[in-house]
Design a protein around this motif. Structure first.
Motif, mmCIF file in Angstrom:
data_model
loop_
_atom_site.group_PDB
_atom_site.id
_atom_site.type_symbol
_atom_site.label_atom_id
_atom_site.label_comp_id
_atom_site.label_asym_id
_atom_site.label_seq_id
_atom_site.Cartn_x
_atom_site.Cartn_y
_atom_site.Cartn_z
ATOM 1 N N MET A 155 31.137 -32.049 -28.210
ATOM 2 C CA MET A 155 32.339 -31.220 -28.169
ATOM 3 C C MET A 155 33.552 -32.036 -27.731
ATOM 4 S SD MET A 155 33.511 -28.177 -28.675
ATOM 5 C CE MET A 155 34.899 -27.150 -28.222
ATOM 6 N N VAL A 156 33.350 -32.829 -26.691
ATOM 7 C CA VAL A 156 34.450 -33.647 -26.158
ATOM 8 C C VAL A 156 34.929 -34.652 -27.203
ATOM 9 C CG1 VAL A 156 35.036 -35.379 -24.427
ATOM 10 C CG2 VAL A 156 33.746 -33.353 -23.768
ATOM 11 N N LEU A 157 33.998 -35.198 -27.980
ATOM 12 C CA LEU A 157 34.366 -36.202 -28.985
ATOM 13 C C LEU A 157 34.835 -35.570 -30.293
ATOM 14 C CD1 LEU A 157 31.452 -38.770 -28.496
ATOM 15 C CD2 LEU A 157 33.795 -38.952 -27.660
ATOM 16 N N ALA A 158 34.127 -34.542 -30.752
ATOM 17 C CA ALA A 158 34.376 -34.004 -32.087
ATOM 18 C C ALA A 158 35.646 -33.169 -32.162
ATOM 19 C CB ALA A 158 33.180 -33.178 -32.551
ATOM 20 N N LEU A 159 35.906 -32.337 -31.173
ATOM 21 C CA LEU A 159 37.062 -31.443 -31.259
ATOM 22 C C LEU A 159 38.384 -32.211 -31.331
ATOM 23 C CD1 LEU A 159 38.002 -28.535 -31.382
ATOM 24 C CD2 LEU A 159 38.109 -28.513 -28.880
ATOM 25 N N PRO A 160 38.646 -33.192 -30.454
ATOM 26 C CA PRO A 160 39.898 -33.953 -30.583
ATOM 27 C C PRO A 160 39.994 -34.688 -31.920
ATOM 28 C CG PRO A 160 38.929 -34.306 -28.425
ATOM 29 C CD PRO A 160 37.903 -33.590 -29.241
ATOM 30 N N GLY A 164 37.990 -25.039 -35.370
ATOM 31 C CA GLY A 164 37.827 -23.674 -34.892
ATOM 32 C C GLY A 164 36.369 -23.238 -34.906
ATOM 33 N N ALA A 165 35.652 -23.616 -35.981
ATOM 34 C CA ALA A 165 34.233 -23.255 -36.059
ATOM 35 C C ALA A 165 33.440 -23.936 -34.953
ATOM 36 C CB ALA A 165 33.686 -23.653 -37.428
ATOM 37 N N LEU A 166 33.765 -25.212 -34.686
ATOM 38 C CA LEU A 166 33.073 -25.925 -33.623
ATOM 39 C C LEU A 166 33.326 -25.266 -32.266
ATOM 40 C CD1 LEU A 166 31.448 -28.389 -32.647
ATOM 41 C CD2 LEU A 166 33.623 -29.631 -32.486
ATOM 42 N N LEU A 167 34.582 -24.882 -32.036
ATOM 43 C CA LEU A 167 34.921 -24.238 -30.764
ATOM 44 C C LEU A 167 34.196 -22.897 -30.636
ATOM 45 C CD1 LEU A 167 36.589 -24.277 -28.173
ATOM 46 C CD2 LEU A 167 38.476 -23.232 -29.469
ATOM 47 N N TRP A 168 34.122 -22.134 -31.729
ATOM 48 C CA TRP A 168 33.444 -20.837 -31.704
ATOM 49 C C TRP A 168 31.950 -21.007 -31.433
ATOM 50 C CZ3 TRP A 168 34.281 -16.070 -30.843
ATOM 51 C CH2 TRP A 168 33.410 -15.073 -31.277
ATOM 52 N N ILE A 169 31.328 -21.998 -32.074
ATOM 53 C CA ILE A 169 29.903 -22.261 -31.823
ATOM 54 C C ILE A 169 29.683 -22.665 -30.370
ATOM 55 C CG2 ILE A 169 28.014 -23.844 -32.387
ATOM 56 C CD1 ILE A 169 29.117 -23.901 -35.255
ATOM 57 N N TYR A 170 30.586 -23.477 -29.843
ATOM 58 C CA TYR A 170 30.469 -23.912 -28.456
ATOM 59 C C TYR A 170 30.566 -22.723 -27.500
ATOM 60 C CZ TYR A 170 31.581 -26.345 -24.097
ATOM 61 O OH TYR A 170 31.585 -26.794 -22.806
ATOM 62 N N VAL A 171 31.513 -21.816 -27.770
ATOM 63 C CA VAL A 171 31.672 -20.634 -26.915
ATOM 64 C C VAL A 171 30.431 -19.750 -26.995
ATOM 65 C CG1 VAL A 171 32.982 -18.503 -26.604
ATOM 66 C CG2 VAL A 171 34.184 -20.662 -26.991
ATOM 67 N N LEU A 172 29.928 -19.513 -28.223
ATOM 68 C CA LEU A 172 28.726 -18.688 -28.379
ATOM 69 C C LEU A 172 27.530 -19.308 -27.656
ATOM 70 C CD1 LEU A 172 28.875 -17.531 -32.107
ATOM 71 C CD2 LEU A 172 29.323 -16.175 -30.049
ATOM 72 N N ALA A 173 27.395 -20.647 -27.816
ATOM 73 C CA ALA A 173 26.283 -21.306 -27.136
ATOM 74 C C ALA A 173 26.416 -21.188 -25.622
ATOM 75 C CB ALA A 173 26.228 -22.781 -27.554
ATOM 76 N N GLY A 174 27.647 -21.281 -25.127
ATOM 77 C CA GLY A 174 27.866 -21.132 -23.688
ATOM 78 C C GLY A 174 27.545 -19.735 -23.201
ATOM 79 N N LEU A 175 27.926 -18.734 -23.972
ATOM 80 C CA LEU A 175 27.615 -17.360 -23.594
ATOM 81 C C LEU A 175 26.110 -17.118 -23.575
ATOM 82 C CD1 LEU A 175 30.395 -15.445 -25.574
ATOM 83 C CD2 LEU A 175 30.281 -15.821 -23.100
ATOM 84 N N ARG A 176 25.404 -17.671 -24.539
ATOM 85 C CA ARG A 176 23.952 -17.494 -24.574
ATOM 86 C C ARG A 176 23.294 -18.186 -23.391
ATOM 87 N NH1 ARG A 176 22.738 -18.471 -31.041
ATOM 88 N NH2 ARG A 176 23.669 -16.498 -31.772
#
Length: 230
Positions: free
Chosen positions: A1-6, A207-219
């Motif tokens: 996430m840290v590498l891919a999003l930027p 945006g898709a990466l951020l959404w997947i990250y948020v969903l994974a965090g919630l789970r």
């Protein structure tokens, strides 16, 4: 996430900037094309003329020293751009004139036929700086029926081959100028809209990466809460 999003956001921003740059080039080309043509004769330096500023030259074609720019494709058909040296009045050396595209036959040696006028003619067009293609040499590679062939245009190498200095920029004939063939060179290879389209794709992936990250965090948080309850 840290590498891919930027990285994804950076690619999107880069495509937006490229689109803005291409839009600016199109506007500049349109504005330059509406100005009165510049007479090349008598100018000691032509390199400072804007890329799409219309120019006019008087002189003679060197019909016995013509050549071909290889691997030019139009509508899926392979052909050549016709390159004719031009002795322009008041301009040192010769100016290479790109007269446009003609289709070739099934073999590379099946070169098209065309007419080149004798005597003094007047040409109208704009000066173009040939692209420097990586790993491609501008040396004359072949000769068909006395016509030299190059994969890219290199003024110094052509000057050595022709035995006379060649101006660094090529005169591309305007569509309404005589003695030319098919002339539909794009102002830019990729339009601003395509750059913006790519930017949307990169931003969408971010945006898709951020959404997947948020969903994974919630789970993960839900599983952690359930384990604590147990």
């Amino acid at each position: 996430m840290v590498l891919a999003l930027p990285l994804l956001l950076g690619l999107g921003v880069w495509q937006v900037k490229r689109g803005q740059e291409k839009a600016r080039l199109l506007l500049e080309a349109s504005a330059a094309g509406e100005l009165a043509p510049i007479e090349l004769g008598g100018l000691t330096q032509i390199d400072g003329i804007a890329e799409h500023r219309r120019v006019q030259a008087h002189g003679e074609f060197l019909a016995d020293r013509q050549g071909l720019l290889d691997n030019q494709v139009r509508d899926g058909q392979i052909g050549y751009d016709i390159l004719t040296p031009f002795r322009a009045q008041g301009v040192p050396g010769v100016v290479l004139v790109d007269r446009g595209w003609l289709a070739r036959g099934g073999l590379r040696s099946d070169v098209p036929a065309w007419q080149t006028p004798q005597g003094t003619v007047t040409l109208s067009g704009y000066l173009h700086q040939p692209a420097d293609i990586p790993f491609v040499s501008g040396e004359v590679t072949e000769s068909f029926r006395g016509l030299w062939v190059v994969p890219e245009i290199s003024a110094p190498l052509l000057g050595q081959y022709l035995g006379t200095p060649v101006q660094a920029r090529v005169l591309r004939l305007a569509p309404d100028s005589e003695h030319g063939f098919r002339r539909d060179w794009p102002t830019v290879v990729m339009t601003p809209q395509r750059h913006y389209g790519y930017a949307v794709q990169w931003f969408g992936l971010a945006g898709a990466l951020l959404w997947i990250y948020v969903l994974a965090g919630l789970r993960r948080a839900r599983r952690l809460a359930l384990s604590q309850e147990d």
